[in-house]
Design a protein around this motif. Structure first.
Motif, short mmCIF file in Angstrom:
data_model
loop_
_atom_site.label_atom_id
_atom_site.label_comp_id
_atom_site.label_asym_id
_atom_site.label_seq_id
_atom_site.Cartn_x
_atom_site.Cartn_y
_atom_site.Cartn_z
N LYS A 102 27.30 -19.54 0.50
CA LYS A 102 28.01 -19.89 1.73
C LYS A 102 29.45 -19.39 1.76
CE LYS A 102 25.01 -23.83 2.67
NZ LYS A 102 24.77 -25.26 2.47
N ALA A 143 24.12 -19.02 5.04
CA ALA A 143 23.76 -20.41 4.74
C ALA A 143 22.27 -20.54 4.44
CB ALA A 143 24.15 -21.33 5.90
N ASN A 181 21.80 -26.90 6.35
CA ASN A 181 22.61 -27.40 7.46
C ASN A 181 23.84 -28.15 6.97
OD1 ASN A 181 20.43 -29.20 6.62
ND2 ASN A 181 21.22 -30.65 8.12
N LEU A 201 27.53 -28.07 4.50
CA LEU A 201 28.57 -27.15 4.05
C LEU A 201 28.87 -27.42 2.58
CD1 LEU A 201 30.42 -24.89 4.97
CD2 LEU A 201 32.04 -26.63 5.78
N ASP A 244 29.72 -30.73 7.13
CA ASP A 244 28.74 -29.83 7.72
C ASP A 244 29.45 -28.86 8.66
OD1 ASP A 244 29.23 -31.23 10.12
OD2 ASP A 244 27.51 -32.55 9.81
N PHE A 245 28.67 -28.12 9.44
CA PHE A 245 29.22 -27.06 10.28
C PHE A 245 29.63 -27.54 11.67
CE2 PHE A 245 26.43 -25.03 7.19
CZ PHE A 245 27.21 -23.97 6.75
N SER A 246 29.52 -28.85 11.92
CA SER A 246 29.79 -29.35 13.27
C SER A 246 31.27 -29.27 13.65
CB SER A 246 29.31 -30.81 13.39
OG SER A 246 29.99 -31.63 12.45
N ILE A 284 34.89 -26.06 8.03
CA ILE A 284 34.65 -24.71 7.54
C ILE A 284 35.94 -24.12 6.99
CG2 ILE A 284 33.86 -22.40 8.18
CD1 ILE A 284 32.21 -23.78 10.42
N HIS A 307 29.73 -19.47 8.91
CA HIS A 307 30.20 -20.34 9.99
C HIS A 307 29.08 -21.05 10.74
CE1 HIS A 307 33.88 -18.08 9.24
NE2 HIS A 307 34.53 -18.99 9.95
N GLN A 308 27.85 -20.89 10.28
CA GLN A 308 26.75 -21.57 10.97
C GLN A 308 25.64 -21.91 9.99
OE1 GLN A 308 25.55 -18.72 13.90
NE2 GLN A 308 24.50 -17.40 12.44
N GLU A 309 24.78 -22.83 10.39
CA GLU A 309 23.70 -23.28 9.54
C GLU A 309 22.74 -22.14 9.20
OE1 GLU A 309 21.65 -26.50 11.38
OE2 GLU A 309 23.42 -27.81 11.48
#
Length: 895
Positions: A121, A127, A349, A351, A356-358, A363, A377-379
């Protein structure tokens, strides 16, 4: 570590289920000679289950992968590392970072997980790193995050003992988490007024201590708990103060519950339960202050597993039964380090450090801390989607660590085909031959449990040291070492200079506290400054363990504060749904899958301990007497269980513990142990839309009997392969291997059939008739091959019934013991060929107590002689006096 004159004792942690038991390992001359439970460990307080008690029987070098290999050829570590690094790098250059993937395991340690997640990651920039914990606990993770704001298990094991009402749902605790079950048994014995409810379609061993068993319709769990929420509202059983001050979303959650399950009668109808039994549970929950709902795979492994988890949590939030001694919704994990993998971001899903990525700030935080050059930058792709991407060519290189997806993922035949198509398949494992290593281009020998060094986290958030006490076998290396070597060979020198697991752990701990300031509950920053000596001496510690606050609470949410932006728990509006795949005229039965008592995952370790195969040695399918009669299936018949995806061939176990319309098969048998019993080849790749966890508890199938013309027993001092018959099952013995066999066609010549699979010594004795063939061959005074076949293939024997085939064979257990003994006289040889002892002594029957190898007939005889309790049987035979895993079956015999 404690030393005596000849041995040393090392405190470590069991590598099996998520209970996380402490183990005292007794080591002498680089061998594990004995194990015992660690009385000082908070999880087990000295107890071990039968699998843990047999750990010293599984650490030998038999079957170990001992050197790196590329395309089957032995190579140096330098060649292997370079091959993997260049393969990944070239794939990324040609197709981008999402063309590669890592698939990890709850069997590896937190430190291994951490560097693997960091590499993918932060440095590779994808990811696409997921774990077999996706198959186990990802629904619970998502439910926790929706309700609490983070993946937080609020309770501890002590709550199971303090509860006044304990609900066990979707969990055969007696077999899947035996030490927890024994703690519950002890609590029930001390406080008989404690109520225990088991919610399970099957009557499992766990029902032995239940005050109430609710055999609900498979897949209907969600309706039961939304119905409970409706009942609580209708019967003045809500904690309005807690709801008003500490939750949000109550009105919408209750409205959704009312729409489908507005009455006990409606809930009972949807669950297929009697209204009186369901109403009793609802009444007990509403009137009991201390309630724990323990849930596991039966809830999680569902196409609506997240909603089911939230339906349970809603009931606890609505009544304030959370954050208090004896009160909690409690998800218990299946693997030893499923929790540790979740903590470091081992899911696609996630980080890292429960972020997490929400939130883009998460990030940026991790990117800054890692000094990551290629931050994702995303799942990424979750497990089932990941292997679909391998199959269709989007993922061109995959590295699998410490797990066996060809046997454990749904639609397992497609997974095997995907790996066979893939350009680069790297497998790190301690075992040479698995269903997955057979598909690999590169094999990397990893250290095993007794050699690995690091930490694991159990189901009650306790971090324990797993200490290596044996030297790495052959040329094996630790997973974290292999990952860091590949990272450096890919050009990522900075960030992977670790020389010990302690250095990795303290970086992980520092990340958990980085810019935290109480914002994230997962915080172990108090451990970020551990020296190597302190890390090596680390005692079990529960998180959170923050540097800023000297707090180490057993229970979370005691103040009513949650990890959401508002500080309130979220009650989720749950609309229960039925399983996606439905039964049909073609596939009228529902197949459920799960664990048995003495085996673990795909048996790569427990299968090495012959004692652990005494209890159940072959794959089976449980079927109700009603369904068996309708399908003309008798107990022990060879049957085929099938659907559009695949077929399994196993023995039938006709039992009234199984409800009509449903079947049950264990998950453990792989292609390494039997001809056709990989149950996950039948499971459709249908997943929860939020968690990505497969629906492994509800699979429409059909079943039919196979008209086997012969059955056989073959015992060999050599491991055999490609046995030419419809059914074979390998049972490792203390010496050699036993094969249980069955065929749909009888060979023209048994001698030629045997000669096609093995070499037979000229020193042999034989018996041959139209319906039976027996052979015993010897090397000096030692048996080297035994073969027994019973047939009804010849016209004169056509009347012989299927059941008689097994009766015509000798006792497998007796033969297996004799095979390990020297045979010095002609009478002993003839007794071996006859398949029974010279003195005609009876066998002990099916093994019930694996610890002391006590059989059913021995227990029945002791009962007939006056033993009237488990304590009296323990005094007479020792059965049930060690790990206690067999006590439910012993009590069943007493009853």
């Amino acid at each position: 570590m404690t030393n005596t004159s000849d041995t040393c004792q090392v405190k470590t942690t069991c590598p099996y289920c998520g209970v996380g038991c402490g183990v005292n390992a007794e080591v002498s001359d680089n061998q594990l000679i004995a194990v015992s439970g660690d009385r000082d460990h908070p999880a087990n307080q000295g107890r071990l289950c039968v699998k843990g008690s047999a750990l010293h029987e599984t650490t030998g070098l038999e079957g170990r992968l001992l050197e790196p290999r590329i395309d089957g050829a032995s190579v140096s570590w330098e060649q292997a590392i370079d091959h993997v690094a260049q393969g990944f790098r070239k794939t990324i250059e040609a197709h981008g970072p999402d063309s590669v993937a890592l698939y990890l395991s709850g069997q590896i340690l937190t430190e291994d997980y951490y560097v693997a997640n960091k590499l993918m990651k932060g440095f590779i920039g994808s990811a696409n790193v997921d774990t077999n914990s996706r198959l186990c606990m990802s629904s619970a993770v998502a439910a926790h995050k929706r309700a609490f704001g983070a993946d937080l298990v609020p309770g501890c094991y002590e709550d199971l003992e303090l509860a006044e009402l304990l609900i066990l749902t979707g969990s055969n605790t007696a077999w899947a988490h035996p030490v927890i079950y024994q703690r519950i048994v002890a609590a029930k014995k001390a406080r008989p007024e404690m109520k225990i409810v088991v919610i399970d379609p099957r009557q499992t061993a766990t029902c032995d201590i239940a005050d109430l068993h609710l055999p609900l319709k498979p897949g209907s769990d969600g309706y039961l708990f939304t119905g409970l929420l409706s009942y609580l509202a209708d019967n003045d059983a809500l904690d309005s103060t807690f709801i008003d001050n500490h939750t949000e979303g109550f009105d919408s959650a209750l409205l959704a519950a009312k729409q489908l399950t507005g009455s006990v009668a409606e809930s009972a109808r949807r669950c297929g339960l009697p209204e009186t039994g369901l109403g009793l549970l609802y009444d007990w929950f509403s009137r009991t202050e201390k309630v724990v709902t323990l849930f596991s795979q039966g809830i999680n492994q569902s196409s609506s597993g997240v909603d089911k988890g939230n339906a349970i949590i809603n009931c606890h939030l609505a009544t304030g039964k959370i954050g208090k001694p004896g009160s909690a919704p409690f998800s218990i994990t299946g693997q030893p380090n499923a929790m540790g993998g979740r903590e470091v971001g081992g899911l696609a899903n996630q980080l890292a450090a429960h972020m997490d990525f929400s939130d883009p700030a998460n990030i940026e935080l991790v990117e800054t801390f890692w000094q990551a050059p290629n931050m994702v930058h995303q799942e990424g792709l979750k497990a089932v989607d990941m292997f679909q991407a391998v199959h269709d060519g989007r993922i061109k290189a995959i590295w699998i660590m410490g797990t066996n997806p060809v046997a454990s993922l749904p639609d397992a035949d497609l997974v095997r085909e995907a790996l066979q198509r893939c350009e680069l398949v790297v497998v790190s494992d301690c075992i040479e031959k698995t269903d997955t290593t057979a598909c690999a281009n590169v094999l990397l020998p990893a250290t095993g449990w007794a050699e690995k060094d690091g930490t694991v986290t159990n189901s009650e958030r306790v971090i324990s040291r797993q200490r290596g006490f044996l030297k790495p076998a052959g040329k094996s290396r630790h997973d974290w070492q292999i990952i860091c070597s590949v990272a450096r060979a890919m050009g990522f020198d900075a960030g992977f200079e670790f020389t010990s697991p302690g250095q990795i752990f303290t970086e992980h701990a520092a990340l958990s506290g980085y810019r935290n300031n109480g914002r994230r509950y997962f915080d172990i920053s108090a451990l970020e400054s551990l020296t190597e000596e302190q890390y090596n001496q680390l005692q079990p510690v529960r998180w959170p363990a923050a540097k800023q606050a000297n707090l180490n609470p057993k229970r979370l949410f005691q103040s009513g504060q949650f990890n959401t932006p508002s500080g309130r728990a979220r009650m989720v509006a749950v609309t229960p749904t039925a399983p996606v795949n439905r039964t049909s005229e073609q596939f009228p039965l529902v197949l459920n899958t799960g664990r048995i008592r003495d085996q673990w995952h795909t048996m790569t370790r427990t299968g090495k301990a012959s004692r652990l195969l005494n209890h159940i040695d072959q794959p089976f399918v449980e079927i109700s007497p009603e369904d068996a009669a309708q399908k003309q299936i008798a107990d022990n018949d060879l049957v085929e269980v099938s659907n559009a995806l695949g077929r399994c061939v196993v023995r039938a176990n006709v039992t009234d513990r199984q409800p009509a319309g449903s079947l049950f098969m264990p998950i453990h048998w792989s292609a390494q142990f039997t001809s056709q019993a990989r149950v996950d080849s039948l499971i459709a790749p249908i997943c929860d839309p939020i968690a990505g966890q497969p629906e492994s508890k509800y699979c429409p199938v059909t079943i039919r009997t196979l008209n086997s013309l012969w059955r056989g027993i073959l015992i060999s001092d050599k491991e055999l392969a490609d046995l030419p018959c419809e059914y074979w099952c390998k049972v490792p013995l203390t010496k050699g291997f036993r094969y249980e066999l069955a065929g749909l066609q009888q060979p023209d010549s048994w001698q030629q059939w045997l000669a096609s699979i093995t070499t037979i010594s000229p020193d042999r004795i034989e018996l041959n008739s139209t319906s039976a063939y027996r052979l015993a061959s010897f090397n000096g005074n030692q048996p080297e091959l035994l073969f027994f076949a019973a047939s009804r293939a010849h016209p004169k024997e056509a009347h012989l019934k299927k059941a008689h085939l097994k009766e015509a064979l000798p006792n497998s257990a007796w033969l297996s013991k004799q095979f390990a003994q020297p045979i010095s006289t002609a009478a002993q040889r003839m007794a071996l060929l006859a398949g029974k002892p010279v003195d005609n002594s009876t066998d002990c029957g099916a093994i019930i107590c694996s610890c002391f190898e006590v059989g059913e007939k021995q227990i029945q005889q002791a009962i007939s002689q006056g033993a009237a309790s488990t304590d009296e049987l323990a005094a007479k035979l020792k059965c049930g006096s060690n790990c206690g895993s067999c006590l439910p079956e012993i009590r069943a015999l007493l009853n």
